[in-house]
Write an enzyme that holds these catalytic residues in place. Structure first.
Site, short mmCIF file in Angstrom:
data_model
loop_
_atom_site.label_atom_id
_atom_site.label_comp_id
_atom_site.label_asym_id
_atom_site.label_seq_id
_atom_site.Cartn_x
_atom_site.Cartn_y
_atom_site.Cartn_z
N CYS A 137 0.27 35.18 -24.00
CA CYS A 137 0.60 33.82 -23.54
C CYS A 137 1.20 33.00 -24.69
CB CYS A 137 -0.64 33.14 -22.99
SG CYS A 137 -0.34 31.45 -22.47
N CYS A 182 0.10 29.32 -24.72
CA CYS A 182 -1.27 29.09 -25.20
C CYS A 182 -1.36 29.28 -26.72
CB CYS A 182 -2.26 30.06 -24.56
SG CYS A 182 -2.00 30.40 -22.84
N ASP A 183 -0.71 30.32 -27.24
CA ASP A 183 -0.97 30.74 -28.62
C ASP A 183 0.18 30.53 -29.60
OD1 ASP A 183 -3.44 31.63 -27.73
OD2 ASP A 183 -2.68 33.63 -27.24
#
Ligand code: NAP
Length: 306
Positions: free
Chosen positions: A135, A138-139
């Site tokens: 992701c 997200c990261d």
């Protein structure tokens, strides 16, 4: 015995929320069950450029919040729990088993979507969360100013690679062929992005590091040479699988686990419908998921009313 709900929708992604909007507005007593947060793939998508009506694009999490608020405003109830299985699907009172309790409904709409595949190489699990990610939204920020790799050659790899290029120093797309699968527009954007490089006809054989990921051990499929490619992060986008394990043995699934439906989103079981990424032949597009959800809701409304 009366069913608790007219319809239970499994999954609160774009398909499930759209189905819920229509069933709730049709005055059907609607429960949506979601295991994580509402939005599904929208939650892990930064910019959406191909959803009609947003000519300047829209952020996935923002759109999902709007969808959730719109659906619940019309009376659909949203509960967070993990669906474990279904029972009595051939009966008027269908049962949904969840981690917390059982629910009953007259109709069930399956909208549990899918998830990104794992690559299945040594080190992938050990470095998940320590460099290996599925992701970018997200990261990506953990790798600000660093060099990362993206594995895959489809739309997801190109889209996420583009997103990452706005944060990191460089993105190397590692693809097993010398031709991309992704759409032409996304390919052109990647080729014209000075921060995006390619390792053609390469596969990752292993992820290696100490406490955190340090290299992707890659193999050049043309020369057979194996060597270490230093990287701080590895984002894996090698396809997608439906989240339908809990349906095994209950209804007709294709070999990859997608639910077969007709064009009205009816499955082979009366009163059970499927929509979005979980169904066979889905185009896996946001707009299509929304359309599928609406179609499933209208079919359920029609079937329960007649
Ligand atoms: P995909 O289209 O199936 O592409 C997967 C890529 O991973 C392919 O390039 C494939 O290589 C490669 N791959 C698969 N297994 C591999 C392995 N074991 N090792 C190395 N490489 C491997 O999956 P996706 O990119 O996640 O897209 C899924 C669907 O969502 C598609 O229908 C796509 O159009 C849609 N989508 C659309 C958008 C958008 O519209 N902007 C964005 C994201 C996704 P090969 O090419 O050699 O098979």
């Amino acid at each position: 015995m009366e069913a608790e709900y007219d319809v239970i929708i499994l999954g609160a992604g774009a398909a499930g929320l759209s189905a819920g909007l229509y069933t709730a507005r049709a005055m059907m007593n609607t429960l949506i069950l979601e295991s994580l947060g509402p939005g599904g793939q929208l939650l892990i998508t930064d910019e959406i450029e191909n959803y009609p009506g947003f000519r300047n694009g829209v952020k996935g999490p923002e759109l999902s919040q709007e969808m959730e608020e719109q659906t619940t405003r019309f009376g659909a109830k949203l509960e967070y729990t993990e669906v474990e299985g279904l029972d009595d699907l051939d009966k008027p009172l269908k049962v949904v088993h969840t981690y917390d309790r059982d629910y009953t409904a007259r109709a069930i709409i399956i909208a549990t979507g899918g998830a990104h595949n794992k690559l299945g190489v040594p080190g992938e699990e050990a470095y998940a969360g320590k460099g290996v990610s599925y992701c970018a939204v997200c990261d990506g920020n953990f790798f600000r100013g660093q060099d990362v790799v993206v594995v895959g050659g489809g739309d997801s790899a190109l889209d996420e690679g583009h997103y990452l290029s706005g944060i990191v120093n460089s993105v190397t797309i590692i693809h097993r062929r010398d031709e991309l699968r992704g759409t032409k527009l996304l390919q052109d954007r990647a080729f014209n992005n000075p921060k995006v490089k390619f390792l053609w006809s390469h596969v990752v054989e292993e992820f290696v590091g100490n406490d955190i990921l340090e290299v992707a051990r890659v193999k050049d499929l043309k020369s057979e040479k194996v060597y270490d490619y230093p990287t701080a992060g590895a984002f894996i986008y090698v396809g997608f699988h439906p989240c339908t394990e809990y349906l095994q043995g209950t209804m007709e699934l294709d070999p990859l686990g997608h639910v077969y439906t007709d064009i009205h989103m009816r499955t082979n079981i009366p009163g059970v419908y499927a929509c979005g990424d979980a169904r066979a032949d889905s185009t896996r597009q946001l707009g299509a998921a929304v359309g599928d959800g609406i179609t499933a809701a209208l079919a359920a409304y029609h079937d329960l009313s007649s």
